[in-house]
Design an enzyme around this catalytic site. Structure first.
Site, mmCIF file in Angstrom:
data_model
loop_
_atom_site.group_PDB
_atom_site.id
_atom_site.type_symbol
_atom_site.label_atom_id
_atom_site.label_comp_id
_atom_site.label_asym_id
_atom_site.label_seq_id
_atom_site.Cartn_x
_atom_site.Cartn_y
_atom_site.Cartn_z
ATOM 1 N N CYS A 42 -3.539 -13.764 -3.861
ATOM 2 C CA CYS A 42 -3.272 -14.288 -2.514
ATOM 3 C C CYS A 42 -3.689 -15.757 -2.453
ATOM 4 C CB CYS A 42 -3.981 -13.462 -1.450
ATOM 5 S SG CYS A 42 -5.753 -13.420 -1.620
ATOM 6 N N ASP A 47 -6.558 -6.293 -6.298
ATOM 7 C CA ASP A 47 -6.228 -7.125 -5.127
ATOM 8 C C ASP A 47 -7.426 -8.008 -4.777
ATOM 9 O OD1 ASP A 47 -4.986 -8.162 -2.887
ATOM 10 O OD2 ASP A 47 -5.532 -6.477 -1.602
ATOM 11 N N PHE A 93 -11.411 -4.085 -5.690
ATOM 12 C CA PHE A 93 -11.452 -4.901 -4.467
ATOM 13 C C PHE A 93 -10.850 -4.084 -3.316
ATOM 14 C CE2 PHE A 93 -10.613 -7.635 -8.177
ATOM 15 C CZ PHE A 93 -11.727 -8.462 -8.170
ATOM 16 N N ARG A 116 0.841 -1.203 0.000
ATOM 17 C CA ARG A 116 0.000 0.000 0.000
ATOM 18 C C ARG A 116 0.877 1.255 0.000
ATOM 19 N NH1 ARG A 116 -3.929 -3.234 3.321
ATOM 20 N NH2 ARG A 116 -2.704 -2.954 5.202
ATOM 21 N N ASP A 122 -15.816 -2.188 -4.725
ATOM 22 C CA ASP A 122 -15.913 -3.391 -3.892
ATOM 23 C C ASP A 122 -17.365 -3.857 -3.914
ATOM 24 O OD1 ASP A 122 -13.833 -4.659 -1.598
ATOM 25 O OD2 ASP A 122 -15.943 -5.191 -1.311
ATOM 26 N N SER A 123 -17.572 -5.161 -3.748
ATOM 27 C CA SER A 123 -18.946 -5.682 -3.752
ATOM 28 C C SER A 123 -19.595 -5.581 -2.376
ATOM 29 C CB SER A 123 -18.930 -7.147 -4.213
ATOM 30 O OG SER A 123 -18.079 -7.891 -3.375
HETATM 31 N N1 SAH Z 1 -6.977 -4.371 -0.985
HETATM 32 C C1 SAH Z 1 -7.673 -4.530 0.257
HETATM 33 C C2 SAH Z 1 -8.029 -5.972 0.555
HETATM 34 C C3 SAH Z 1 -8.885 -6.635 -0.505
HETATM 35 S S1 SAH Z 1 -9.715 -8.053 0.054
HETATM 36 C C4 SAH Z 1 -6.841 -3.917 1.382
HETATM 37 O O1 SAH Z 1 -5.717 -3.434 1.152
HETATM 38 O O2 SAH Z 1 -7.315 -3.887 2.509
HETATM 39 C C5 SAH Z 1 -10.773 -8.451 -1.245
HETATM 40 C C6 SAH Z 1 -12.032 -7.588 -1.355
HETATM 41 O O3 SAH Z 1 -12.720 -7.998 -2.533
HETATM 42 C C7 SAH Z 1 -13.051 -7.718 -0.245
HETATM 43 O O4 SAH Z 1 -13.297 -6.472 0.305
HETATM 44 C C8 SAH Z 1 -14.338 -8.265 -0.916
HETATM 45 O O5 SAH Z 1 -15.507 -7.663 -0.414
HETATM 46 C C9 SAH Z 1 -14.122 -7.856 -2.343
HETATM 47 N N2 SAH Z 1 -14.762 -8.662 -3.403
HETATM 48 C C10 SAH Z 1 -14.843 -10.000 -3.510
HETATM 49 N N3 SAH Z 1 -15.385 -10.363 -4.704
HETATM 50 C C11 SAH Z 1 -15.641 -9.211 -5.367
HETATM 51 C C12 SAH Z 1 -16.175 -8.897 -6.662
HETATM 52 N N4 SAH Z 1 -16.531 -9.869 -7.513
HETATM 53 N N5 SAH Z 1 -16.281 -7.604 -7.011
HETATM 54 C C13 SAH Z 1 -15.908 -6.620 -6.166
HETATM 55 N N6 SAH Z 1 -15.377 -6.857 -4.946
HETATM 56 C C14 SAH Z 1 -15.256 -8.123 -4.553
#
Ligand code: SAH
Length: 392
Positions: free
Chosen positions: A335, A295, A223, A207, A245-246
């Site tokens: 991940c 991510d 995400f 980050r 984000d979803s």
């Molecule tokens: N980059 C973030 C962590 C990401 S975790 C950080 O630094 O904190 C992955 C995220 O993807 C979660 O918040 C989850 O809600 C979201 N997610 C999962 N599937 C998704 C989709 N199809 N579209 C959008 N978001 C999604």
């Protein structure tokens, strides 16, 4: 103590210090209660390791120690925990959100402990740790001086261990508001309802790197969860940051975090959207970006899921590359323990080809130093990322 005898030839991985015994390797074991310590022996009876027995799991035993002279008891766990906690001292100035125990990589298979300020969050992911749960909880309080311990054993992997999902306070209380400091930014953490234990600590250094690259750029953060990369980009002087984000809860936390840090709200747009669909929509709208972060959640928990995961990674990376202006940067992560760094790079090469883009690798990402991976346990190296520059 009972012995677990391996089939002929199945001692190799333990001799190479890989800490798992799979069910197919087991010749026989006396009906042992879940979580008890067993002596693992080769087919001639020679000692290999002391391990926690897990009758319901494909991973039938997880190694505590390769030393026959050791006893697996409270003193053993005190020493292991003290070592793990001590190894995180180097992070003290950077953050008060730290992973104190990272499972196998800290010699404690199935145990994850994160510290958020003066709250500890523990994940119990194996029968062995479940057996020692109360002892471990007491030791964690003793060794950290933290009075508050919350359990987030609601990860689905517990079901593979035959363990029910569980969460709740184990010691002390939870404060009404909990926030951590990371490289000078503040993040609210919801340890009860947030994802995993509440925050993705493993991306801390990545980050920061994105923040340093964001000046005057139009950034797309896919995400985004509670806004991690987006906040760093805003602090780094991004012209605009679109975050997807979803999860509505995650986006609400992210917006609170922007306010908490008094960052320019007018440069940030937050959308509740499915990234797979929304990337296509952005393309239809003729949008483009200078810096994109991908991510996603874990698409392949194990190697068996690699093929489906590969399609999903390829899809989002292909569309992200299409949205990238020439000269723009894509920070793309996986991940998934089941997708190796090598496979990930192959997937990205395929995505670039299909996107009609040419890209250079200009950097590599991994998890921070509080998420170590022991050399003999490649599964521990789950987080990998590449920084790509689109040249054409
Ligand atoms: N980059 C973030 C962590 C990401 S975790 C950080 O630094 O904190 C992955 C995220 O993807 C979660 O918040 C989850 O809600 C979201 N997610 C999962 N599937 C998704 C989709 N199809 N579209 C959008 N978001 C999604």
């Amino acid at each position: 103590m009972n012995s677990l005898i391996l089939n002929p030839g199945r001692e190799k991985s333990l001799q190479h210090r890989h800490p798992w015994v799979f069910s197919g390797a087991v010749e026989r074991v006396k009906g042992e209660p879940a979580g008890e310590t067993v002596a693992v022996r080769d087919c001639h009876g020679a000692f290999l390791a002391l391990a926690a027995y897990s009758p319901a799991s494909q991973i039938r035993a997880r190694v505590w120690t390769y030393r026959e002279s050791e006893t697996v008891d409270e003193a053993f766990f005190r020493a292991r925990l003290a070592r793990a906690i001590g190894l995180r001292q180097d992070l003290a100035g950077e953050t008060d959100g730290v992973r104190l125990v990272h499972g196998e990589s800290d010699g404690l298979p199935g145990l994850v402990v994160d510290r958020y300020g003066d709250v500890l969050v523990m994940q119990v992911l194996s029968a062995g740790v479940e057996h020692w749960r109360d002892t471990l909880a007491g030791l964690l309080i003793e060794l950290t001086g933290c009075a508050n311990l919350y359990e987030r054993s609601d990860a689905e992997v517990r079901e593979m261990e035959g363990l029910a999902l569980r969460k709740g306070i184990l010691r002390g209380v939870l404060p009404a508001q909990l926030a951590i400091h990371e490289h000078g930014l503040k993040f609210g953490v919801d340890v009860e309802k947030g994802q995993k234990t509440g925050f993705y600590l493993d991306q801390r250094d990545n980050r920061r790197r994105i923040g340093e690259l964001a000046r005057d750029k139009d950034v797309l953060n896919c995400f985004c969860y509670s806004g991690g990369f987006s906040l760093y980009a805003l602090r780094g002087g991004a012209r605009s940051v679109l975050s997807l984000d979803s999860s509505a809860e995650a986006l609400a936390m992210a917006k609170d975090n922007v306010r908490l840090n008094e960052l320019p709200e007018d440069r940030a747009v937050w959308l509740e959207a499915d990234v797979f669909k929304h990337l296509r929509l952005l393309r239809d709208q003729g949008r483009s970006f200078d810096l994109i972060v991908l991510d996603p959640p874990k698409f392949a928990p194990t190697a068996q899921h690699a093929a489906g995961a590969a399609r999903a990674y390829k899809d989002i990376n292909l569309w992200a590359l299409k949205l990238l202006r020439p000269g723009g940067l894509l920070a793309t992560f996986s991940c998934s323990g089941g997708v190796s760094a090598e496979l990930f790079q192959k997937i990205l090469a395929g995505a670039a080809l299909d996107a009609g883009a040419t890209a250079q690798v200009v950097g590599h990402f991994s998890a921070g130093l509080d998420h170590p991976a022991v050399l003999n346990f490649p599964e521990g190296e789950y987080l990998k990322g590449l920084l790509l520059r689109r040249t054409e």
